[in-house]
Enzyme design. Structure first.
Site, PDB file in Angstrom:
ATOM      1  N   ARG A  26       1.013  -1.281  -0.108  1.00  0.00           N
ATOM      2  CA  ARG A  26       0.080   0.115   0.020  1.00  0.00           C
ATOM      3  C   ARG A  26       0.893   1.221  -0.145  1.00  0.00           C
ATOM      4  NH1 ARG A  26      -4.954  -2.231   2.095  1.00  0.00           N
ATOM      5  NH2 ARG A  26      -6.609  -0.920   2.692  1.00  0.00           N
TER       6      ARG A  26
ATOM      7  N   ARG B 273     -21.282  -2.946   2.671  1.00  0.00           N
ATOM      8  CA  ARG B 273     -20.569  -4.083   2.753  1.00  0.00           C
ATOM      9  C   ARG B 273     -20.918  -4.480   3.877  1.00  0.00           C
ATOM     10  NH1 ARG B 273     -14.407  -3.993   1.675  1.00  0.00           N
ATOM     11  NH2 ARG B 273     -14.361  -2.490   3.084  1.00  0.00           N
TER      12      ARG B 273
ATOM     13  N   ARG C 243     -17.896  -4.120   9.387  1.00  0.00           N
ATOM     14  CA  ARG C 243     -16.515  -3.665   9.873  1.00  0.00           C
ATOM     15  C   ARG C 243     -16.718  -2.206  10.563  1.00  0.00           C
ATOM     16  NH1 ARG C 243     -12.576  -4.526   4.858  1.00  0.00           N
ATOM     17  NH2 ARG C 243     -11.534  -2.185   5.837  1.00  0.00           N
TER      18      ARG C 243
ATOM     19  N   ARG D 170      -9.554   6.801   4.221  1.00  0.00           N
ATOM     20  CA  ARG D 170      -9.191   5.723   3.521  1.00  0.00           C
ATOM     21  C   ARG D 170      -8.815   6.055   2.303  1.00  0.00           C
ATOM     22  NH1 ARG D 170     -13.286   1.398   5.566  1.00  0.00           N
ATOM     23  NH2 ARG D 170     -12.341   0.095   3.969  1.00  0.00           N
TER      24      ARG D 170
HETATM   25  P1  ADP Z   1     -12.227  -4.057  -1.178  1.00  0.00           P
HETATM   26  O1  ADP Z   1     -11.751  -5.493  -0.839  1.00  0.00           O
HETATM   27  O2  ADP Z   1     -11.612  -3.741  -2.644  1.00  0.00           O
HETATM   28  O3  ADP Z   1     -12.166  -3.280  -0.108  1.00  0.00           O
HETATM   29  P2  ADP Z   1     -14.932  -5.521  -1.620  1.00  0.00           P
HETATM   30  O4  ADP Z   1     -14.612  -6.737  -2.534  1.00  0.00           O
HETATM   31  O5  ADP Z   1     -14.907  -5.769  -0.144  1.00  0.00           O
HETATM   32  O6  ADP Z   1     -13.649  -4.489  -1.763  1.00  0.00           O
HETATM   33  O7  ADP Z   1     -15.970  -4.740  -2.018  1.00  0.00           O
HETATM   34  C1  ADP Z   1     -16.871  -3.841  -1.444  1.00  0.00           C
HETATM   35  C2  ADP Z   1     -18.259  -4.005  -1.597  1.00  0.00           C
HETATM   36  O8  ADP Z   1     -18.627  -3.859  -2.814  1.00  0.00           O
HETATM   37  C3  ADP Z   1     -18.564  -5.504  -1.174  1.00  0.00           C
HETATM   38  O9  ADP Z   1     -20.066  -5.083  -0.380  1.00  0.00           O
HETATM   39  C4  ADP Z   1     -19.067  -5.856  -2.428  1.00  0.00           C
HETATM   40  O10 ADP Z   1     -19.892  -6.954  -2.393  1.00  0.00           O
HETATM   41  C5  ADP Z   1     -19.416  -4.918  -3.457  1.00  0.00           C
HETATM   42  N1  ADP Z   1     -18.600  -5.011  -4.602  1.00  0.00           N
HETATM   43  C6  ADP Z   1     -17.626  -5.688  -4.900  1.00  0.00           C
HETATM   44  N2  ADP Z   1     -17.332  -5.464  -6.291  1.00  0.00           N
HETATM   45  C7  ADP Z   1     -18.371  -4.736  -6.905  1.00  0.00           C
HETATM   46  C8  ADP Z   1     -18.595  -4.514  -8.149  1.00  0.00           C
HETATM   47  N3  ADP Z   1     -18.038  -4.828  -9.168  1.00  0.00           N
HETATM   48  N4  ADP Z   1     -19.915  -3.677  -8.194  1.00  0.00           N
HETATM   49  C9  ADP Z   1     -20.862  -3.384  -7.134  1.00  0.00           C
HETATM   50  N5  ADP Z   1     -20.645  -4.061  -6.029  1.00  0.00           N
HETATM   51  C10 ADP Z   1     -19.237  -4.589  -5.743  1.00  0.00           C
HETATM   52  P1  ADP Z   2     -10.081  -2.055   2.217  1.00  0.00           P
HETATM   53  O1  ADP Z   2      -9.493  -2.637   0.971  1.00  0.00           O
HETATM   54  O2  ADP Z   2     -11.711  -2.005   2.355  1.00  0.00           O
HETATM   55  O3  ADP Z   2      -9.569  -0.532   2.270  1.00  0.00           O
HETATM   56  P2  ADP Z   2      -8.441  -3.603   4.168  1.00  0.00           P
HETATM   57  O4  ADP Z   2      -9.224  -4.681   4.950  1.00  0.00           O
HETATM   58  O5  ADP Z   2      -7.501  -3.839   3.113  1.00  0.00           O
HETATM   59  O6  ADP Z   2      -9.577  -2.379   3.477  1.00  0.00           O
HETATM   60  O7  ADP Z   2      -7.569  -2.527   5.252  1.00  0.00           O
HETATM   61  C1  ADP Z   2      -8.278  -2.098   6.364  1.00  0.00           C
HETATM   62  C2  ADP Z   2      -7.256  -1.324   7.149  1.00  0.00           C
HETATM   63  O8  ADP Z   2      -6.285  -2.096   7.465  1.00  0.00           O
HETATM   64  C3  ADP Z   2      -6.803  -0.067   6.354  1.00  0.00           C
HETATM   65  O9  ADP Z   2      -7.681   0.872   6.202  1.00  0.00           O
HETATM   66  C4  ADP Z   2      -5.506   0.123   7.062  1.00  0.00           C
HETATM   67  O10 ADP Z   2      -5.557   0.881   8.470  1.00  0.00           O
HETATM   68  C5  ADP Z   2      -4.958  -1.247   7.562  1.00  0.00           C
HETATM   69  N1  ADP Z   2      -4.305  -2.014   6.269  1.00  0.00           N
HETATM   70  C6  ADP Z   2      -4.453  -3.320   5.841  1.00  0.00           C
HETATM   71  N2  ADP Z   2      -3.207  -3.516   5.056  1.00  0.00           N
HETATM   72  C7  ADP Z   2      -2.552  -2.346   5.137  1.00  0.00           C
HETATM   73  C8  ADP Z   2      -1.105  -2.232   4.607  1.00  0.00           C
HETATM   74  N3  ADP Z   2      -0.609  -2.915   3.631  1.00  0.00           N
HETATM   75  N4  ADP Z   2      -0.430  -1.127   5.017  1.00  0.00           N
HETATM   76  C9  ADP Z   2      -0.847  -0.282   6.001  1.00  0.00           C
HETATM   77  N5  ADP Z   2      -2.274  -0.607   6.515  1.00  0.00           N
HETATM   78  C10 ADP Z   2      -2.949  -1.534   6.118  1.00  0.00           C
END
Ligand code: ADP
Ligand code: ADP
Ligand code: ZN
Length: 216
Positions: free
Chosen positions: A88, A127, A161, A172
């Site tokens: 990241r 989500r 979450r 974020r």
């Molecule tokens: P990330 O891991 O990148 O944070 P997620 O895979 O958790 O994202 O997706 C965030 C939310 O959006 C989830 O509730 C998921 O079901 C939904 N989502 C994921 N991909 C899509 C898409 N292509 N179109 C609409 N909603 C989506």
């Molecule tokens: P999302 O894809 O929805 O942003 P993640 O589950 O990947 O969520 O991350 C949730 C939180 O965990 C981030 O906002 C950050 O605080 C922390 N985090 C996760 N991965 C990393 C990383 N590679 N470096 C720093 N912080 C991280």
């Protein structure tokens, strides 16, 4: 196959990583999931990470690189993995290059999921996941077939979450643009960056990723 899924929070990294795990026999490595497990277990790392995560900021490079380094030493990832949420920062990407070189591994592709910022707020605030098996859902975009029952494991318990609220999402997203977006030119210059349209529906995005994987 060794992949990175790159994109802002809500881009669909976790959703697609789970689909790729099943279809291609890969292992999802989500630093977010690992950190949330540490927070839940109350470990030293968890205690440090909790407030940072609640504020929507990034946990220190040192902590996440150590977590990934340990995880890459385990045998189950040898056949292939999908990094979801790591690296990241450019410092994390450099550290990953070093870890992979030490372990004799190479990245096959970095898949950038291109999405607009505004719809991400709705994706994240809607989500939720199954408390039994971890399958992801969305209030509007991915509902279970039967209301309140997980498609995959039948559980009726779900969780959201703590950081999936509008205010934290804004922080974020800002962290993504300031600290993670510089990874795009980093991987572009190494010839491994593949970009896809993450605004398409879930099934279509899976199709686009599969097309990318066919080409490598
Ligand atoms: P990330 O891991 O990148 O944070 P997620 O895979 O958790 O994202 O997706 C965030 C939310 O959006 C989830 O509730 C998921 O079901 C939904 N989502 C994921 N991909 C899509 C898409 N292509 N179109 C609409 N909603 C989506
Ligand atoms: P999302 O894809 O929805 O942003 P993640 O589950 O990947 O969520 O991350 C949730 C939180 O965990 C981030 O906002 C950050 O605080 C922390 N985090 C996760 N991965 C990393 C990383 N590679 N470096 C720093 N912080 C991280
Ligand atoms: Zn389930």
């Amino acid at each position: 196959m060794k992949l990175i899924l790159l994109g802002p929070p809500g881009a669909g990294k976790g959703t697609q990583a789970k689909r790729l795990e099943e279809a291609h026999n890969l292992i999802q490595l989500s630093t977010g999931d690992m950190l949330r497990a540490a927070v839940a277990a109350g470990t030293e790392v968890g205690v440090k990470a909790k407030t940072v995560m609640e504020a929507g900021e990034l946990v220190s490079d040192e902590i996440v690189v150590a977590i990934i380094s340990d995880r890459l030493d385990e045998d189950d990832i040898k056949a292939g993995f999908i990094l979801d949420g790591f690296p990241r920062t450019v410092a994390q990407a450099r550290a990953l290059d070093g870890l992979l070189a030490d372990k004799g591994m190479m990245l096959d592709a970095v898949v950038e999921m291109q999405v607009d910022d505004e719809p991400l707020v709705g994706r994240i605030t809607g989500r939720y996941t199954c408390a039994g098996c971890g399958k992801g859902y969305h209030d509007t975009f991915e509902k279970p077939k039967k209301d309140g029952v997980c498609d995959k494991c039948g559980s009726t318990e779900f969780k959201r979450r703590a950081d999936d609220n509008e205010e934290t999402v804004r922080s974020r997203l800002a962290a993504y643009h300031a600290q993670t977006a510089p990874l795009l030119p980093y991987y572009e210059s190494r010839g491994v960056l593949k970009s896809i349209d993450g605004m398409a529906d879930i099934e279509d995005v899976t199709g686009q990723i599969n097309e990318v994987l066919k080409g490598i």
